[in-house]
Design a protein around this motif. Structure first.
Motif, PDB file in Angstrom:
ATOM      1  N   SER A 196     -24.688 -27.971  21.478  1.00  0.00           N
ATOM      2  CA  SER A 196     -23.426 -28.466  22.001  1.00  0.00           C
ATOM      3  C   SER A 196     -23.091 -27.751  23.294  1.00  0.00           C
ATOM      4  CB  SER A 196     -22.297 -28.277  20.986  1.00  0.00           C
ATOM      5  OG  SER A 196     -22.055 -26.907  20.784  1.00  0.00           O
ATOM      6  N   GLU A 248     -20.371 -34.078  22.350  1.00  0.00           N
ATOM      7  CA  GLU A 248     -21.035 -34.608  21.170  1.00  0.00           C
ATOM      8  C   GLU A 248     -22.328 -35.302  21.575  1.00  0.00           C
ATOM      9  OE1 GLU A 248     -18.378 -37.044  18.866  1.00  0.00           O
ATOM     10  OE2 GLU A 248     -17.592 -35.255  17.896  1.00  0.00           O
ATOM     11  N   LYS A 277     -15.220 -34.030  22.060  1.00  0.00           N
ATOM     12  CA  LYS A 277     -14.256 -33.751  21.004  1.00  0.00           C
ATOM     13  C   LYS A 277     -13.497 -32.491  21.391  1.00  0.00           C
ATOM     14  CE  LYS A 277     -14.295 -32.603  16.043  1.00  0.00           C
ATOM     15  NZ  LYS A 277     -12.927 -32.926  15.890  1.00  0.00           N
ATOM     16  N   ARG A 331     -12.065 -38.263  19.024  1.00  0.00           N
ATOM     17  CA  ARG A 331     -12.900 -37.931  20.165  1.00  0.00           C
ATOM     18  C   ARG A 331     -12.495 -38.790  21.348  1.00  0.00           C
ATOM     19  NH1 ARG A 331     -18.782 -40.555  18.639  1.00  0.00           N
ATOM     20  NH2 ARG A 331     -18.030 -42.656  18.311  1.00  0.00           N
TER      21      ARG A 331
END
Length: 137
Positions: free
Chosen positions: A35, A56, A68, A75
């Protein structure tokens, strides 16, 4: 402002605010690189504390870049068709309210399914029209 420019600004703001945004500038992300974490200093705009924006994973034919906000439900997505074209992986098409088939959401070309239906086209005829339009995508 392109997506890349926007992300560069977010990252530069993140670097400038990292010590108060995530307790010492550790980035807040995982060590596995799955991430991307960016901090947006919203406090200057809305009186809110900075928020960590987590990138994401996108699907294989996803036209949206999904993010997010850490600790929140939901989101937000950015469709970057102007700055980063995704034509090679796009599998989208649209039928407009007036019966126009658009096989490219970014383009202006349309095929009138309404006119074909009003002209008596069968289901097989409509299938052929749709496949022909998709073949030119």
């Amino acid at each position: 402002l392109s997506y890349a420019d926007m992300m560069e600004r977010i990252q530069s703001d993140d670097a400038a605010h990292s010590s108060d945004a995530n307790g010492g500038g550790d980035g807040g992300g995982g060590d596995d690189g799955t991430s991307i974490v960016d901090t947006i200093p919203l406090s200057s705009m809305q009186g809110l504390p900075p928020m960590k924006l987590l990138r994401e994973e996108d699907g294989p034919n996803d036209t949206t870049k999904w993010w997010k906000v850490a600790g929140h439900v939901g989101r937000v997505g950015f469709i970057t068709s102007m700055s980063e074209h995704f034509c090679g992986t796009c599998n989208r098409m649209r039928i407009t309210a007036d019966g126009q088939l658009k096989v490219c959401l970014f383009g202006s070309a349309e095929v009138s399914l309404r006119d074909a239906m009003r002209g008596g086209a069968s289901d097989d005829d409509l299938g052929y029209i749709v496949r022909a339009a998709l073949g030119k995508k």
